[in-house]
Motif scaffolding. Structure first.
Motif, PDB file in Angstrom:
ATOM      1  N   LEU A 262      76.139 -11.275  56.385  1.00 24.70           N
ATOM      2  CA  LEU A 262      76.307 -12.119  57.569  1.00 24.70           C
ATOM      3  C   LEU A 262      75.109 -12.001  58.503  1.00 24.70           C
ATOM      4  CD1 LEU A 262      78.065 -14.010  59.219  1.00 24.70           C
ATOM      5  CD2 LEU A 262      79.326 -12.028  60.071  1.00 24.70           C
ATOM      6  N   LEU A 263      74.524 -10.807  58.580  1.00 24.44           N
ATOM      7  CA  LEU A 263      73.375 -10.604  59.462  1.00 24.44           C
ATOM      8  C   LEU A 263      72.156 -11.404  59.021  1.00 24.44           C
ATOM      9  CD1 LEU A 263      73.494  -6.790  60.256  1.00 24.44           C
ATOM     10  CD2 LEU A 263      74.160  -8.684  61.713  1.00 24.44           C
ATOM     11  N   HIS A 264      72.127 -11.810  57.767  1.00 21.07           N
ATOM     12  CA  HIS A 264      70.989 -12.576  57.251  1.00 21.07           C
ATOM     13  C   HIS A 264      71.318 -14.058  57.130  1.00 21.07           C
ATOM     14  CE1 HIS A 264      69.043  -8.759  56.425  1.00 21.07           C
ATOM     15  NE2 HIS A 264      70.130  -8.362  55.798  1.00 21.07           N
ATOM     16  N   ALA A 265      72.453 -14.464  57.707  1.00 13.82           N
ATOM     17  CA  ALA A 265      72.865 -15.862  57.682  1.00 13.82           C
ATOM     18  C   ALA A 265      72.842 -16.414  59.107  1.00 13.82           C
ATOM     19  CB  ALA A 265      74.266 -15.979  57.073  1.00 13.82           C
ATOM     20  N   GLU A 266      73.256 -17.658  59.261  1.00 10.23           N
ATOM     21  CA  GLU A 266      73.314 -18.300  60.573  1.00 10.23           C
ATOM     22  C   GLU A 266      74.661 -17.973  61.218  1.00 10.23           C
ATOM     23  OE1 GLU A 266      72.924 -19.995  63.923  1.00 10.23           O
ATOM     24  OE2 GLU A 266      71.216 -20.078  62.543  1.00 10.23           O
ATOM     25  N   PHE A 267      74.617 -17.234  62.326  1.00  6.47           N
ATOM     26  CA  PHE A 267      75.878 -16.896  62.988  1.00  6.47           C
ATOM     27  C   PHE A 267      75.763 -17.075  64.503  1.00  6.47           C
ATOM     28  CE2 PHE A 267      73.477 -12.972  62.668  1.00  6.47           C
ATOM     29  CZ  PHE A 267      73.724 -12.276  63.844  1.00  6.47           C
ATOM     30  N   ALA A 268      75.042 -18.114  64.909  1.00  7.75           N
ATOM     31  CA  ALA A 268      74.834 -18.355  66.339  1.00  7.75           C
ATOM     32  C   ALA A 268      75.981 -19.124  66.985  1.00  7.75           C
ATOM     33  CB  ALA A 268      73.527 -19.111  66.555  1.00  7.75           C
ATOM     34  N   PRO A 274      77.560 -13.963  68.045  1.00  8.46           N
ATOM     35  CA  PRO A 274      76.476 -12.993  67.817  1.00  8.46           C
ATOM     36  C   PRO A 274      76.723 -11.632  68.462  1.00  8.46           C
ATOM     37  CG  PRO A 274      75.564 -15.146  68.306  1.00  8.46           C
ATOM     38  CD  PRO A 274      77.032 -15.255  68.538  1.00  8.46           C
ATOM     39  N   GLY A 275      77.217 -11.626  69.689  1.00  4.66           N
ATOM     40  CA  GLY A 275      77.470 -10.352  70.353  1.00  4.66           C
ATOM     41  C   GLY A 275      78.506  -9.523  69.625  1.00  4.66           C
ATOM     42  N   TYR A 276      79.578 -10.172  69.197  1.00  7.80           N
ATOM     43  CA  TYR A 276      80.620  -9.443  68.473  1.00  7.80           C
ATOM     44  C   TYR A 276      80.118  -8.943  67.122  1.00  7.80           C
ATOM     45  CZ  TYR A 276      84.381 -10.612  71.732  1.00  7.80           C
ATOM     46  OH  TYR A 276      85.189 -10.701  72.836  1.00  7.80           O
ATOM     47  N   VAL A 277      79.370  -9.787  66.410  1.00  8.12           N
ATOM     48  CA  VAL A 277      78.869  -9.395  65.089  1.00  8.12           C
ATOM     49  C   VAL A 277      77.972  -8.166  65.194  1.00  8.12           C
ATOM     50  CG1 VAL A 277      77.315 -10.080  63.214  1.00  8.12           C
ATOM     51  CG2 VAL A 277      79.087 -11.659  64.008  1.00  8.12           C
ATOM     52  N   LEU A 278      77.014  -8.203  66.108  1.00 10.80           N
ATOM     53  CA  LEU A 278      76.062  -7.097  66.214  1.00 10.80           C
ATOM     54  C   LEU A 278      76.731  -5.814  66.707  1.00 10.80           C
ATOM     55  CD1 LEU A 278      73.054  -9.101  67.664  1.00 10.80           C
ATOM     56  CD2 LEU A 278      73.188  -8.052  65.396  1.00 10.80           C
ATOM     57  N   ALA A 279      77.637  -5.952  67.683  1.00  9.87           N
ATOM     58  CA  ALA A 279      78.317  -4.759  68.195  1.00  9.87           C
ATOM     59  C   ALA A 279      79.194  -4.123  67.118  1.00  9.87           C
ATOM     60  CB  ALA A 279      79.150  -5.125  69.419  1.00  9.87           C
ATOM     61  N   ARG A 280      79.932  -4.956  66.386  1.00 12.57           N
ATOM     62  CA  ARG A 280      80.798  -4.414  65.338  1.00 12.57           C
ATOM     63  C   ARG A 280      79.975  -3.834  64.197  1.00 12.57           C
ATOM     64  NH1 ARG A 280      85.065  -3.209  66.966  1.00 12.57           N
ATOM     65  NH2 ARG A 280      86.077  -5.228  67.258  1.00 12.57           N
ATOM     66  N   TYR A 281      78.850  -4.463  63.887  1.00 14.80           N
ATOM     67  CA  TYR A 281      77.973  -3.931  62.842  1.00 14.80           C
ATOM     68  C   TYR A 281      77.492  -2.533  63.222  1.00 14.80           C
ATOM     69  CZ  TYR A 281      74.081  -3.657  59.527  1.00 14.80           C
ATOM     70  OH  TYR A 281      73.217  -3.263  58.525  1.00 14.80           O
ATOM     71  N   GLY A 282      77.182  -2.345  64.495  1.00 13.18           N
ATOM     72  CA  GLY A 282      76.791  -1.013  64.947  1.00 13.18           C
ATOM     73  C   GLY A 282      77.897   0.001  64.719  1.00 13.18           C
ATOM     74  N   TYR A 298      73.321  -1.837  68.352  1.00 15.77           N
ATOM     75  CA  TYR A 298      73.783  -1.832  69.743  1.00 15.77           C
ATOM     76  C   TYR A 298      72.692  -2.379  70.669  1.00 15.77           C
ATOM     77  CZ  TYR A 298      77.462   1.310  68.005  1.00 15.77           C
ATOM     78  OH  TYR A 298      78.508   1.864  67.317  1.00 15.77           O
ATOM     79  N   GLN A 299      71.455  -1.976  70.413  1.00 17.37           N
ATOM     80  CA  GLN A 299      70.354  -2.462  71.243  1.00 17.37           C
ATOM     81  C   GLN A 299      70.180  -3.971  71.074  1.00 17.37           C
ATOM     82  OE1 GLN A 299      68.636  -0.798  73.574  1.00 17.37           O
ATOM     83  NE2 GLN A 299      67.741  -2.794  74.076  1.00 17.37           N
ATOM     84  N   ALA A 300      70.321  -4.451  69.844  1.00 15.24           N
ATOM     85  CA  ALA A 300      70.204  -5.892  69.598  1.00 15.24           C
ATOM     86  C   ALA A 300      71.310  -6.660  70.318  1.00 15.24           C
ATOM     87  CB  ALA A 300      70.260  -6.169  68.098  1.00 15.24           C
ATOM     88  N   THR A 301      72.488  -6.076  70.376  1.00 16.57           N
ATOM     89  CA  THR A 301      73.597  -6.705  71.103  1.00 16.57           C
ATOM     90  C   THR A 301      73.229  -6.894  72.569  1.00 16.57           C
ATOM     91  OG1 THR A 301      75.181  -5.597  69.642  1.00 16.57           O
ATOM     92  CG2 THR A 301      76.044  -6.525  71.686  1.00 16.57           C
ATOM     93  N   LEU A 302      72.737  -5.840  73.173  1.00 15.00           N
ATOM     94  CA  LEU A 302      72.429  -5.870  74.603  1.00 15.00           C
ATOM     95  C   LEU A 302      71.199  -6.713  74.912  1.00 15.00           C
ATOM     96  CD1 LEU A 302      73.118  -2.098  75.326  1.00 15.00           C
ATOM     97  CD2 LEU A 302      74.602  -4.045  75.848  1.00 15.00           C
ATOM     98  N   ALA A 303      70.396  -7.009  73.897  1.00 18.52           N
ATOM     99  CA  ALA A 303      69.195  -7.824  74.105  1.00 18.52           C
ATOM    100  C   ALA A 303      69.488  -9.320  74.059  1.00 18.52           C
ATOM    101  CB  ALA A 303      68.146  -7.473  73.052  1.00 18.52           C
ATOM    102  N   LEU A 304      70.690  -9.699  73.648  1.00 17.17           N
ATOM    103  CA  LEU A 304      71.036 -11.117  73.594  1.00 17.17           C
ATOM    104  C   LEU A 304      71.051 -11.709  75.001  1.00 17.17           C
ATOM    105  CD1 LEU A 304      73.974 -10.944  71.013  1.00 17.17           C
ATOM    106  CD2 LEU A 304      71.701 -11.920  70.606  1.00 17.17           C
ATOM    107  N   SER A 305      70.794 -13.003  75.091  1.00 13.81           N
ATOM    108  CA  SER A 305      70.766 -13.653  76.405  1.00 13.81           C
ATOM    109  C   SER A 305      72.143 -13.689  77.052  1.00 13.81           C
ATOM    110  CB  SER A 305      70.215 -15.076  76.276  1.00 13.81           C
ATOM    111  OG  SER A 305      71.020 -15.848  75.397  1.00 13.81           O
ATOM    112  N   TRP A 306      73.187 -13.721  76.234  1.00 15.57           N
ATOM    113  CA  TRP A 306      74.551 -13.615  76.758  1.00 15.57           C
ATOM    114  C   TRP A 306      75.408 -12.888  75.740  1.00 15.57           C
ATOM    115  CZ3 TRP A 306      79.304 -15.549  74.950  1.00 15.57           C
ATOM    116  CH2 TRP A 306      80.388 -15.281  75.806  1.00 15.57           C
TER     117      TRP A 306
END
Length: 326
Positions: A262-268, A274-282, A298-306
């Motif tokens: 999923l991280l290598h697919a379109e999930f915008a 995106p926030g949920y995907v990255l946080a849960r992946y962490g 976790y850092q990628a989650t917090l770097a998102l614009s929202w």
């Protein structure tokens, strides 16, 4: 001048398979409006995306559709400062014993409203005289306790001004999206306005209902059937939710196996995903002992614009301590 007003239920849409966020989108598509008019947001609120933090679920689908199809979106509320006074008023009242008594009276109204929003709803039910009457009972009861003014966010005044703007739009089919509590005022004030009618469910709405059920996963659900249904939907949100089920079942390795591709697919889309995907992946990386990968997620989650507030809290907690199943 045809005007269709569709009320939004905010986060409560997730409870209603027959009036979910995609139902609103499908009705908008069928109506083919000249423009989408947001009655309950100011231009600055729309630009800042404040509807996202409010959990206004239909807008996560409706706004991308409008942008992709060249349909103008216009926010009409010119007085967000007045709307903000409602929450300020409640906070101030809570500081005083007499104010707490008034809030206790209002709590019964809130209970009735919640009961109204948690019973099964069909689109045409929201236009029925009985449903509108129940909304007016809430609104009028609130005014009887507090008066029309700061406590209501000057709702009547604001919606009268919004109705005037709608009435001046001229020829064309206009779609108005309104907060449920603004909706009765607009039905009354906008000449010829109509609420939602009967609507046959589409496959997209049925898929949304399955996704919503998975977001509300409960112990007595048929998890196997839900996994099968999510697999048939086969989009990014469905894949994320399937991973959630595996994690809830205590199978983090299986969850991670779904999340990796999923991280290598379109999930915008939707924008909360995106926030949920990255946080849960962490969290999943923490569970399998890969702390550095978890920290990067976790850092990628917090770097998102929202980021949804829940996903942000997951990421912040994960930065402090490795995630463990409780």
């Amino acid at each position: 001048m045809p005007v269709l007003i569709l009320p939004t239920l905010g986060p409560f849409h997730i409870l209603h398979p027959r009036y979910n966020a995609v139902t609103v989108l499908e009705m908008a598509k069928a109506y083919a409006p000249r423009a989408v008019l947001l009655a309950s947001y100011a231009p600055a609120e729309l630009e800042a995306g404040l509807w996202r933090d409010a959990g206004d679920l239909p807008l996560f689908h409706l706004l991308p559709w409008a942008e992709g199809n060249g349909v103008e979106v216009i926010a009409l509320d010119k007085h967000p400062n007045l709307k903000a006074q409602a929450e300020q008023f409640r906070q101030a009242l809570a500081q005083f014993p007499r104010g707490q008594e008034y809030l206790a009276q209002a709590a019964e109204l809130e209970r009735r409203l919640q009961a109204l929003l948690t019973r099964p709803l069909l689109s045409d039910m929201l236009s029925s005289p009985a449903f509108i009457s129940e909304l007016w009972n809430y609104l009028d009861g609130f005014v009887q306790i507090f008066g029309e003014g700061p406590a209501t966010g000057f709702r009547a005044q604001r919606m009268q001004a919004v109705a005037g703007q709608i009435g001046s739009k001229g020829e064309g089919r206009w779609l108005v999206i309104a907060d449920l509590l603004d909706y009765p005022y607009l039905l009354r004030e906008v000449p010829g306005a109509a609420g939602p009618g009967a609507h046959a469910s589409s496959p997209a709405e049925a898929d949304r209902a399955i996704l919503d059920r998975a977001w509300r996963l409960e112990g007595d659900d048929d998890w196997g059937l839900l996994l099968q249904q999510l697999q048939e939907i086969a989009d990014a949100e469905a894949q994320y939710l399937a991973a959630q089920i595996y994690l809830a079942a205590g199978r983090p390795e299986d969850a991670l196996a779904l999340m990796e591709p999923l991280l290598h697919a379109e999930f915008a889309h939707p924008a909360y995903l995106p926030g949920y995907v990255l946080a849960r992946y962490g969290q999943l990386q923490d569970l399998v002992g890969n702390r550095q990968a978890a920290l990067r997620a976790y850092q990628a989650t917090l770097a998102l614009s929202w980021v949804p507030a829940e996903a942000r809290e997951i990421a912040l907690a994960g930065q402090r301590n490795p995630f463990k199943l409780g």
